[in-house]
Design a protein around this motif. Structure first.
Motif, mmCIF file in Angstrom:
data_model
loop_
_atom_site.group_PDB
_atom_site.id
_atom_site.type_symbol
_atom_site.label_atom_id
_atom_site.label_comp_id
_atom_site.label_asym_id
_atom_site.label_seq_id
_atom_site.Cartn_x
_atom_site.Cartn_y
_atom_site.Cartn_z
ATOM 1 N N UNK A 235 0.824 -1.208 0.000
ATOM 2 C CA UNK A 235 0.000 0.000 0.000
ATOM 3 C C UNK A 235 0.856 1.256 0.000
ATOM 4 N N UNK A 236 1.952 1.241 0.781
ATOM 5 C CA UNK A 236 2.789 2.437 0.883
ATOM 6 C C UNK A 236 3.709 2.571 -0.323
ATOM 7 N N UNK A 237 4.288 1.464 -0.777
ATOM 8 C CA UNK A 237 5.272 1.528 -1.847
ATOM 9 C C UNK A 237 4.687 1.681 -3.233
ATOM 10 N N UNK A 238 3.522 1.086 -3.476
ATOM 11 C CA UNK A 238 2.925 1.140 -4.808
ATOM 12 C C UNK A 238 2.401 2.543 -5.102
ATOM 13 N N UNK A 239 2.368 2.939 -6.373
ATOM 14 C CA UNK A 239 1.679 4.192 -6.722
ATOM 15 C C UNK A 239 0.239 4.145 -6.212
ATOM 16 N N UNK A 240 -0.282 5.287 -5.817
ATOM 17 C CA UNK A 240 -1.623 5.321 -5.229
ATOM 18 C C UNK A 240 -2.668 4.724 -6.162
ATOM 19 N N UNK A 241 -2.489 4.896 -7.467
ATOM 20 C CA UNK A 241 -3.431 4.324 -8.427
ATOM 21 C C UNK A 241 -3.443 2.803 -8.347
ATOM 22 N N UNK A 242 -2.265 2.205 -8.181
ATOM 23 C CA UNK A 242 -2.167 0.751 -8.065
ATOM 24 C C UNK A 242 -2.669 0.291 -6.701
ATOM 25 N N UNK A 243 -2.354 1.061 -5.656
ATOM 26 C CA UNK A 243 -2.854 0.725 -4.325
ATOM 27 C C UNK A 243 -4.385 0.752 -4.308
ATOM 28 N N UNK A 244 -4.975 1.676 -5.070
ATOM 29 C CA UNK A 244 -6.436 1.735 -5.169
ATOM 30 C C UNK A 244 -6.988 0.466 -5.797
#
Length: 483
Positions: A235-244
């Motif tokens: 969640x922290x490392x991935x781009x926010x779009x991917x975390x979404x």
């Protein structure tokens, strides 16, 4: 031989349409310049919309088996797929400007996400262990690549590597568990496995051992304690779009995936796996909530809160039929809440600044009261505050637990929810009462469509919370048309 009728290929028509559209997007993207990448985004969204339309046209009221009983189209699959389509469309729309300014506005983002969607669709319609594994691997391999999409970001690469190593281990355990179940029952078809276990014509020791390995793999996909180590880092490392993406659609798929294995295939062994689910859920609730309190990074906080929410879904499986309805309702609710929260974070991020710390939200109400209200809806819903959907999601799970006599578990879940409310309210307090030197800027590049969809997302949490039976009736109907 007429393959269309003999294999009942119509049942998998949406998946075939999605696969065809996916490769069209993949090939066309090769000829597009960076300035034309909006076409890739539009085609990807159109692909999902067309797939959903085909799903609607071929809607069935009775369960249908296809491909020699390896693929099933029933109420649970259809409801889950509609949820998956909507979640992926939301991620595409919310993230367009976010990925553009971060130099990941590329065909890979859209094609890999479509591959992940295909894997999830296969997962929710699998009636055979090999199909379940195939869908899971298509999803997992796509997510590994998506998380590491920002090649210049060390955190993303680290998160992807951790997820890959742990995911490979979980896949191996799942395969080993499946092989043991096959050795015990002589079949990999879920219906045949259930028939064998009900008739007691199985090797009990092998079945129990296989069941334990399968539960471990399921716990990993949910991010349940003690198999949760990858969740905060991803969640922290991935781009926010991917975390979404990771925090929305896969939760629906994982819930149906668990339903297929545990309820459709291994229902006769419910006494064993329910005990394991209870232990995993109790641990997830306490670790997820207590660890989230200590976080200052909001994406990491949402990761730990996800662990606690997955504990609620695991508890729902203890509630028999009522609990299964509650599990599906909770998965849909969580996807809506998570999409809204990550959408607001993308809205508040720009090229030079990533909105990822709780302090980054300070003063948001003074800058834009509407966006602060949308984030408030997401946080209050996750905390389980009425009349939002999150309250009824937890209410239905607790009601199912009480119906099966799990009084102490229900009380424990309520206490954990009260503890969890603290860190959600802290975010709200930061937005409305803390002052910042410069209030957070909203992303001016986010399109009007994204802002409208984000607002609809938030209002649905409120509207469906006021009228919770509307969504619950869909879950009840889907479950009825599954048996």
């Amino acid at each position: 031989m007429n393959y269309w009728t003999d294999l009942n290929m119509a049942a998998a028509a949406p998946e075939m349409v999605l696969t065809t559209a996916l490769f069209i997007v993949l090939l066309l993207d090769l000829w597009l310049k960076d300035s034309q990448r909006w076409l890739t985004c539009g085609l990807a969204i159109l692909s999902v919309v067309v797939t959903a339309a085909v799903q609607g046209v071929l809607w069935v009221s009775e369960s249908q088996l296809a491909f020699h009983d390896m693929f099933i189209l029933d109420g649970m699959a259809q409801l889950a797929k509609i949820g998956l389509y909507l979640a992926v469309i939301a991620v595409f729309v919310y993230s367009q400007s976010y990925v553009q300014v971060r130099n990941i506005y590329q065909g890979e983002f859209y094609t890999l996400t479509l591959f992940a969607l295909l894997g999830m669709c296969i997962m929710v319609s699998a009636a055979h262990f090999l199909m379940l594994y195939l869908g899971l691997e298509i999803l997992s391999l796509s997510l590994y690549a998506l998380i590491a999409l920002r090649r210049d970001d060390g955190k993303a690469a680290e998160a992807a590597l951790k997820y890959f190593v742990l995911g490979a281990l979980a896949s191996g355990l799942l395969l080993y568990g499946i092989s043991l179940v096959y050795g015990a029952t002589g079949s990999l078809q879920l219906g045949d496995v259930l028939t064998a276990t009900v008739s007691a014509a199985v090797n009990t020791w092998l079945l129990t051992l296989g069941l334990a390995f399968i539960v471990v793999a399921i716990a990993f996909k949910f991010g349940a304690v003690p198999f949760h180590m990858w969740v905060p880092d991803v969640y922290q490392g991935a781009p926010t779009a991917v975390a979404a993406l990771v925090g929305t659609a896969p939760k629906i798929a994982a819930t149906v995936f668990t339903f297929r294995i545990m309820v459709t295939g291994l229902a006769a062994s419910s006494g064993e796996w329910e005990q394991l689910f209870l232990i995993l859920a109790v641990a997830s609730l306490v670790v997820g909530n207590l660890a989230a309190i200590m976080q200052t990074n909001i994406k990491r906080m949402l990761a730990y809160s996800t662990i606690s929410h997955m504990g609620f879904i695991l508890l729902a499986f203890l509630g028999k039929e009522t609990g299964l309805e509650a599990a599906m309702y909770y998965a849909i609710t969580y996807a809506l809440m998570s999409a809204l929260a990550f959408g607001v974070l993308m809205l508040l991020s720009d090229k030079d600044h990533e909105c990822e710390n709780i302090s980054d939200l300070a003063g948001l109400n003074q800058k834009n009261a509407w966006y602060a209200f949308l984030m408030l809806l997401a946080m209050f819903s996750m905390a389980g505050i009425p009349p939002l959907m999150g309250f009824y999601a937890k209410f239905f799970v607790i009601k199912a637990l009480l119906g099966q006599g799990f009084v102490w578990v229900a009380v424990y879940a309520v206490v954990m929810s009260l503890i969890g409310a603290f860190y959600y309210l802290r975010v709200v307090k930061t937005m409305y009462f803390d002052q910042a030197d410069t209030a957070p800027e909203t992303n001016g590049q986010m399109g009007s469509l994204a802002k409208v969809l984000l607002s609809v997302n938030g209002l649905l949490l409120l509207a469906w919370g006021i009228l919770p039976d509307s969504v619950m009736n869909w879950c009840v109907e889907a479950l009825v048309r599954t048996y």
